[in-house]
Design a protein around this motif. Sequence first.
Motif: not given
Lengths: 312, 216
Positions: A189-197, A261-267, A296-299, A219-226
């Motif tokens: 939970i901490v890594t997935v939600q932390g990654s969202d934040v 990230f993919f979960g958020g994209l599909v949603a 979390l659904i995808f992860a 959703k940007t490449w900079e945000g995704l990679i960072g």
Amino acid sequence: MAETIWLFLGLLGVLTLASAIATLLSWKSRRTSDVLPSTLVNLNARIKAWWIMIAAISIAFLFGKGGVIFLFAFVSFAALREYVTLTHTRRGDHRILIGMFLVVIPVQYYLLWIEWYGLYSIFVPVYCFLAMPALTAISGDTERFLERVSEQQWGIMLSVYCISHVPALLTLAIPGFEGKGLLLIAFLIVTVQGSDVLQYVFGKLFGKRKVAPKISPSKTWEGLIGGIVSASLLGAALAWLTPFAPAEAGLMAALAAIMGFFGGLVASAIKRDRGVKDWGHMIEGHGGMLDRADSLIFAAPIFFHIVRYFWT
Amino acid sequence: MKAAIQRLAAMGLAGLARAITGVRPIWQGCAPSGRQRIYFANHSSHGDFILLSSSLPPSERSRTRAVAGADYWRRNKVRHVLARDILNTVLVERNWVERSEDPMVIMLGALEQGSSLIFFPEGTRNMTEEPLLRFRSGLYNLAVARPDVELVPCWIENMSRVLPKGALLPVPLLCRVIFGAPVVLEEGEDRHVFLDRAREALLDLSPERQKALAHG
């Protein structure tokens, strides 16, 4: 036990820091203008909601396995309710829909409770997959049959099956890690939600090139990679919660962040298709339960199976 | 005693409605107020008036009574007790030929006592694919008799999917109740013209129209 206390003290510290920063930003902005910018209003609401979510998770953890199973059964209920609201349903679907809430959710979480891996891992994708179209066919209404049936399948796969893989981590017998399943859940939970934040923060600070402009402008490449890199570092730093070595923990966190990230994209794609911005309004500042749980659904299922394959 | 039971039942039902549907009131055309009102809404499910009354502030909820069909709610003892004593509905007879009391007299009596009303101007539950049936004259007659009472259109979203006709158990889906701007009867306005206008005002709150509006 000591790990749990350190974890929650850490979370408390991060949230307190976030609240302090948000308060400071709001205070500074109020000195120059009467109206708080919408980003700040949203930030304040989000942080407040995080306090409540962390509190809910902490209480569930206090009750152990039963508490966590109950919490995620509720998450499934709220997520499925938001999902079904956006689908096409017809009068003939009423019984199936009730069955999704009153049969599928309780049975899936009961199977988790009795730790019957052989059945809880196929109950939805095999038994429900076949039973639901059969029951829909019996009802005799063939209008948009394939569409209705597929939407129901997707609903229980996302909202029930995938989400149930978070508490399913408790059922894994990892040698040398007995009785510490809750910590693995906390790590996920901490890594997935932390990654969202972190993706949100990096995107706001440095975001330029959009990943999928047609689906989500935020959703940007900079945000995704960072986000992924920092979430991996976070994961490596939290290796003491897990049966993983620090490098492994970093890789697992990166995987969880990418799946998230993919979960958020599909949603986002589903929401765009249905012409809505958020799934609901259950969590102030965030939107609905699915807006928070999509990553979390995808992860969760992938994380679960990798741990199961390599560590048990 | 009866009042206490009714208040408790109303609170329980409102809580249940919120737990199942997460109902949210959207005050689009007017704000909650202490004025006496007739809330007129689309009707396709028995849950409709429960959902609407749960969306009102508690003080308004206790003075707001739903108008319901006596032929349905008096058909057996359980229903009658439920409608009269627990839900505190205003029961009117819809059948012209057999009725013994004038519905207008009953509804005006309830308004006279200071109640606000929940009123379904289609006269029956809508079981068609049409979003809204034609309005019966009731709403016009009420508007003529009590011009001081505000007529507020309320669109009840999704309730027909939550609890369709004949279903015993509700499916949990998110619902909203959208409150529009009050409709005022103009001087000398024709009955049909007024009823069409009120119907359009209610339809304008439906998701299809709202979406069309949002997209210009």
